[in-house]
Design an enzyme around this catalytic site. Structure first.
Site, PDB file in Angstrom:
ATOM      1  N   GLU A 281       1.196  -1.091   0.195  1.00  0.00           N
ATOM      2  CA  GLU A 281       0.104  -0.153  -0.654  1.00  0.00           C
ATOM      3  C   GLU A 281       0.825   1.795  -0.561  1.00  0.00           C
ATOM      4  OE1 GLU A 281      -2.345  -0.937   3.305  1.00  0.00           O
ATOM      5  OE2 GLU A 281      -3.730  -1.733   2.496  1.00  0.00           O
ATOM      6  N   HIS A 300      -8.224   1.509   1.860  1.00  0.00           N
ATOM      7  CA  HIS A 300      -8.064   0.592   3.079  1.00  0.00           C
ATOM      8  C   HIS A 300      -8.730   1.518   4.116  1.00  0.00           C
ATOM      9  CE1 HIS A 300      -4.983  -1.243   5.851  1.00  0.00           C
ATOM     10  NE2 HIS A 300      -5.775  -0.985   6.432  1.00  0.00           N
TER      11      HIS A 300
END
Length: 340
Positions: A281, A300
């Protein structure tokens, strides 16, 4: 002696939320200082030996001079920070797990670490159900087509439509604070819920993982990452799911083999998938995830709600109050320290 506290907030669990929660429970003469970290404008990452933290060691060390208590979400509690801040005694992480804290080093330094379990359980459960519906009913794809001025009648073709939750079987891998809430929500849709979780007993519909995968048209992941659960949903286990199934992951990227997920979507074995977490990420440029069909993604943020931020601040403030009263904290992350 005046107690010194650092509220190291960010742009989600903000410093003012932490300060407001602290002011409800600490002495009126407490010296509460503020530091604003850059997350989520600047993504978290590995800092020193800890994960998922804001890279602010220098600023944190400066702000912690003479401070006994730190409440934060993303500040890195590394060996370097601990060595430079001998006055620190309590480090409260307003997250479901203190991954940004070196627990061994904190224990060695005599610093108690706490966390905020359940802070985002409601938000994540609601987001999970939303993702399940979005993937099953093709909501993002149809919205994108309409935004481009394209009316796709073929979405109504029998082979292109998804299944209903009512009367369907949903398998939940993990039955903690989030998974159990998802189960209650899905039962309201009229779905049959199966559960795999080796850490709970007596749950209706509890089965072994392979049986859950074979029987479930929808599967949602809610387990914590451990050596046993890392990569647990791989190509072999995805293949056990019935053709035309939907897979959702709003837990942790490490639970799922994402190449296997893309393969199953490319082949059509999975009708759709929805993920809020990723192996890396932000998603790297050129990742297969960016071009794989029938995949719904969010960055997320399943646990992101105003209530989550407020709960997080309140949970850590309550442990600060216990500490100041000389009581055991409720959410001890390094219990070996408490036992010593």
């Amino acid at each position: 002696m005046t107690i010194r506290i650092l509220a190291a907030g960010d742009h989600f669990v903000r410093s003012d939320l932490l300060v407001d929660a602290l002011r409800q429970v600490v002495p009126g003469d407490a010296d509460i200082r503020e530091l604003t970290l850059p997350w989520p404008v600047v993504p978290f990452g590995r800092v020193g030996e800890v994960d998922e933290a804001s890279d602010v060691e220098e600023e944190l060390i400066e702000a912690l001079r003479g401070v006994e208590i730190c409440v934060t979400q993303m500040a890195p509690l590394t060996r370097r920070v601990l060595a430079a801040c001998p006055d620190l005694k309590l480090f409260c992480v307003s997250r479901g797990g203190p991954v940004n804290a070196n627990l061994q080093a904190a224990t060695e330094a005599g610093v108690t670490v706490t966390f905020a379990p359940g802070r985002n359980a409601v938000a994540t459960a609601e987001h999970t159900v939303a993702m399940l519906l979005a993937a099953t009913r093709r909501i993002p794809q149809t919205n994108a087509d309409l935004a481009r001025g394209v009316w796709r009648g073929d979405y109504y073709m029998y082979d292109h439509v998804g299944p209903e939750l009512e009367g369907g079987t949903v398998g939940l891998v993990g039955y903690g604070a989030i998974g159990s809430r998802v189960a209650r929500m899905l039962e309201g849709f009229g779905a049959e819920v199966l559960v795999y979780d080796p850490y709970v007993t007596g749950v209706p519909g509890q089965v072994e993982l392979e049986e859950l995968l074979r029987r479930s048209r929808f599967v949602s992941l809610h387990a914590r990452v451990t050596p046993e659960t890392t990569g647990m949903i791989d190509a072999k286990r995805i293949a056990l799911m019935p053709a035309g199934s939907v897979l959702v992951n709003c837990a942790r990227g490490a639970l799922l083999d994402y190449d296997a997920l893309c393969d199953a979507l490319d082949s059509g074995h999975l009708f759709g998938a929805a993920v809020d977490v990723f192996p890396t990420e932000p998603i790297p440029e050129g990742s297969r995830l960016l071009t794989t069909p029938n995949l719904v993604m969010t960055p997320h943020l399943a646990g992101a709600s105003k209530e989550t931020a407020a709960k997080a601040a309140r949970i850590v403030a309550e442990d600060v109050a216990r500490y100041l009263r000389g009581e055991p904290v409720a959410h001890h992350a390094n219990p070996a320290l408490a036992a010593s």
